[in-house]
Write a protein that holds these residues in place. Structure first.
Motif, PDB file in Angstrom:
ATOM      1  N   HIS A  92     -44.488  46.911-118.027  1.00  0.00           N
ATOM      2  CA  HIS A  92     -45.800  47.539-117.842  1.00  0.00           C
ATOM      3  C   HIS A  92     -46.849  46.590-117.259  1.00  0.00           C
ATOM      4  O   HIS A  92     -47.836  47.054-116.684  1.00  0.00           O
ATOM      5  CB  HIS A  92     -46.302  48.094-119.174  1.00  0.00           C
ATOM      6  N   ALA A  93     -46.647  45.292-117.425  1.00  0.00           N
ATOM      7  CA  ALA A  93     -47.651  44.337-116.952  1.00  0.00           C
ATOM      8  C   ALA A  93     -47.663  44.273-115.428  1.00  0.00           C
ATOM      9  O   ALA A  93     -46.617  44.279-114.782  1.00  0.00           O
ATOM     10  CB  ALA A  93     -47.367  42.953-117.526  1.00  0.00           C
ATOM     11  N   ASP A  94     -48.857  44.206-114.857  1.00  0.00           N
ATOM     12  CA  ASP A  94     -48.984  43.968-113.421  1.00  0.00           C
ATOM     13  C   ASP A  94     -48.788  42.490-113.110  1.00  0.00           C
ATOM     14  O   ASP A  94     -48.264  42.129-112.058  1.00  0.00           O
ATOM     15  CB  ASP A  94     -50.358  44.417-112.924  1.00  0.00           C
ATOM     16  N   VAL A  95     -49.245  41.638-114.024  1.00  0.00           N
ATOM     17  CA  VAL A  95     -49.122  40.186-113.863  1.00  0.00           C
ATOM     18  C   VAL A  95     -48.634  39.596-115.187  1.00  0.00           C
ATOM     19  O   VAL A  95     -49.124  39.974-116.251  1.00  0.00           O
ATOM     20  CB  VAL A  95     -50.476  39.541-113.470  1.00  0.00           C
ATOM     21  N   VAL A  96     -47.672  38.687-115.110  1.00  0.00           N
ATOM     22  CA  VAL A  96     -47.208  37.957-116.289  1.00  0.00           C
ATOM     23  C   VAL A  96     -47.397  36.466-116.032  1.00  0.00           C
ATOM     24  O   VAL A  96     -46.906  35.929-115.033  1.00  0.00           O
ATOM     25  CB  VAL A  96     -45.724  38.239-116.599  1.00  0.00           C
TER      26      VAL A  96
ATOM     27  N   ASN B  20     -45.978  39.240-110.401  1.00  0.00           N
ATOM     28  CA  ASN B  20     -47.227  39.619-109.757  1.00  0.00           C
ATOM     29  C   ASN B  20     -46.948  40.861-108.920  1.00  0.00           C
ATOM     30  O   ASN B  20     -46.360  40.771-107.841  1.00  0.00           O
ATOM     31  CB  ASN B  20     -47.764  38.481-108.889  1.00  0.00           C
ATOM     32  N   ARG B  21     -47.340  42.002-109.435  1.00  0.00           N
ATOM     33  CA  ARG B  21     -46.994  43.261-108.782  1.00  0.00           C
ATOM     34  C   ARG B  21     -47.576  43.366-107.372  1.00  0.00           C
ATOM     35  O   ARG B  21     -47.012  44.031-106.501  1.00  0.00           O
ATOM     36  CB  ARG B  21     -47.499  44.427-109.632  1.00  0.00           C
ATOM     37  N   ASN B  22     -48.712  42.721-107.140  1.00  0.00           N
ATOM     38  CA  ASN B  22     -49.379  42.875-105.848  1.00  0.00           C
ATOM     39  C   ASN B  22     -49.571  41.551-105.110  1.00  0.00           C
ATOM     40  O   ASN B  22     -50.479  41.427-104.284  1.00  0.00           O
ATOM     41  CB  ASN B  22     -50.744  43.547-106.048  1.00  0.00           C
ATOM     42  N   GLY B  23     -48.730  40.571-105.422  1.00  0.00           N
ATOM     43  CA  GLY B  23     -48.903  39.291-104.763  1.00  0.00           C
ATOM     44  C   GLY B  23     -47.754  38.345-105.048  1.00  0.00           C
ATOM     45  O   GLY B  23     -46.748  38.731-105.646  1.00  0.00           O
ATOM     46  N   PRO B  24     -47.902  37.079-104.641  1.00  0.00           N
ATOM     47  CA  PRO B  24     -46.809  36.114-104.799  1.00  0.00           C
ATOM     48  C   PRO B  24     -46.731  35.559-106.223  1.00  0.00           C
ATOM     49  O   PRO B  24     -47.675  35.674-107.005  1.00  0.00           O
ATOM     50  CB  PRO B  24     -47.192  35.012-103.812  1.00  0.00           C
ATOM     51  N   VAL B  25     -45.602  34.951-106.553  1.00  0.00           N
ATOM     52  CA  VAL B  25     -45.434  34.215-107.797  1.00  0.00           C
ATOM     53  C   VAL B  25     -45.501  32.732-107.462  1.00  0.00           C
ATOM     54  O   VAL B  25     -45.490  32.330-106.307  1.00  0.00           O
ATOM     55  CB  VAL B  25     -44.105  34.564-108.498  1.00  0.00           C
ATOM     56  N   GLY B  26     -45.587  31.898-108.494  1.00  0.00           N
ATOM     57  CA  GLY B  26     -45.690  30.462-108.292  1.00  0.00           C
ATOM     58  C   GLY B  26     -46.251  29.818-109.541  1.00  0.00           C
ATOM     59  O   GLY B  26     -46.127  30.363-110.643  1.00  0.00           O
ATOM     60  N   PHE B  27     -46.876  28.652-109.399  1.00  0.00           N
ATOM     61  CA  PHE B  27     -47.450  27.992-110.566  1.00  0.00           C
ATOM     62  C   PHE B  27     -48.651  27.145-110.157  1.00  0.00           C
ATOM     63  O   PHE B  27     -48.821  26.795-108.985  1.00  0.00           O
ATOM     64  CB  PHE B  27     -46.407  27.128-111.286  1.00  0.00           C
TER      65      PHE B  27
ATOM     66  N   ALA C 161     -47.288  49.412-127.878  1.00  0.00           N
ATOM     67  CA  ALA C 161     -48.632  48.875-127.625  1.00  0.00           C
ATOM     68  C   ALA C 161     -48.796  48.507-126.156  1.00  0.00           C
ATOM     69  O   ALA C 161     -49.854  48.750-125.559  1.00  0.00           O
ATOM     70  CB  ALA C 161     -48.897  47.664-128.510  1.00  0.00           C
ATOM     71  N   ALA C 162     -47.757  47.934-125.547  1.00  0.00           N
ATOM     72  CA  ALA C 162     -47.829  47.561-124.134  1.00  0.00           C
ATOM     73  C   ALA C 162     -48.055  48.790-123.264  1.00  0.00           C
ATOM     74  O   ALA C 162     -48.883  48.785-122.342  1.00  0.00           O
ATOM     75  CB  ALA C 162     -46.546  46.844-123.719  1.00  0.00           C
ATOM     76  N   ARG C 163     -47.325  49.843-123.544  1.00  0.00           N
ATOM     77  CA  ARG C 163     -47.466  51.078-122.763  1.00  0.00           C
ATOM     78  C   ARG C 163     -48.860  51.671-122.928  1.00  0.00           C
ATOM     79  O   ARG C 163     -49.504  52.057-121.950  1.00  0.00           O
ATOM     80  CB  ARG C 163     -46.412  52.090-123.210  1.00  0.00           C
ATOM     81  N   ARG C 164     -49.355  51.715-124.178  1.00  0.00           N
ATOM     82  CA  ARG C 164     -50.658  52.320-124.435  1.00  0.00           C
ATOM     83  C   ARG C 164     -51.809  51.461-123.902  1.00  0.00           C
ATOM     84  O   ARG C 164     -52.840  51.992-123.459  1.00  0.00           O
ATOM     85  CB  ARG C 164     -50.816  52.577-125.934  1.00  0.00           C
ATOM     86  N   LEU C 165     -51.651  50.142-123.933  1.00  0.00           N
ATOM     87  CA  LEU C 165     -52.680  49.274-123.372  1.00  0.00           C
ATOM     88  C   LEU C 165     -52.773  49.452-121.861  1.00  0.00           C
ATOM     89  O   LEU C 165     -53.873  49.412-121.296  1.00  0.00           O
ATOM     90  CB  LEU C 165     -52.388  47.808-123.705  1.00  0.00           C
TER      91      LEU C 165
END
Length: 213
Positions: free
Chosen positions: A159-163, A189-196, A112-116
């Protein structure tokens, strides 16, 4: 979804855990800042009733799309987006509801993750898939969510760009000093920083707010 529609975006919420009617009840309670139980029992005072009426008018002007996931899996999500062209944000809650019993749950969630991801690219929509933890944080020094909690044979994180991970400390160490305190962690975050981001959770309204605000 509510914040997206309030910002003028077209958003959809597809649920596998509640009916669409129940989701809209929660939306009215959240926006009106009243208790869901009071709303369902029609036990609102005049002030709360007026707040819900105002929330209803706002949702009528910018209504989010809301539907049940049904039992068609990712194909059902694809059909929904084909019927509602131009949806900019689609939330699937939870991704496990897309499983159709043809293999193990982890294998179906991975598929499902791949198809989404393919569907999001094809329809030019952001798809947010909600999931619960695959394992228990009991016994870990830090119970905060991590990428290894996602399950789905690692496909969700792959597959996720952002988690994003949501954490409420009071669920693990109850204390009046931390009541309502929550964190939204950017785990990938595939295109940016991580954090909270620090949040505050209003239990009576089932509503998260930015702690700064």
């Amino acid at each position: 979804v509510l914040r997206a529609t309030a910002a003028g975006r077209t958003a959809a919420y597809l649920t596998g855990e509640m009916t669409a009617a129940r989701v809209m009840e929660r939306a009215l309670a959240m926006e009106g800042r009243v208790r869901v139980d009071d709303f369902r029992r029609q036990a609102l005072d005049d002030v709360s009733h007026a707040a819900v009426a105002t929330a209803a008018l706002g949702l009528r002007r910018q209504p989010p799309l809301c539907d049940d996931l049904g039992d068609a899996g990712v194909a059902g999500v694809s059909d929904f987006l084909a019927q509602h062209l131009g949806v900019e944000l689609t939330i699937i809650d939870p991704i496990q509801a897309l499983a159709m019993g043809r293999s193990t749950l982890d294998e179906e969630v991975a598929d499902a993750a791949r198809r989404l991801k393919e569907l999001a690219l094809r329809r030019s929509t952001a798809i947010v898939a909600v999931t619960t933890r695959a394992g228990s944080p009991a016994g870990r020094p830090d119970p905060r969510p991590s990428l290894r909690d996602l399950g789905g044979l690692g496909a969700l994180g792959q597959h996720a760009d952002v988690v994003l991970g949501l954490f409420r400390e009071e669920l693990y160490e109850p204390s009046p000093h931390i009541e309502g305190a929550a964190e939204l962690a950017v785990l990938k975050n595939r295109n940016g920083p991580v954090g909270f981001v620090d949040l505050y959770f209003y239990k009576q309204w089932l509503r998260f707010e930015d702690m700064v605000e």
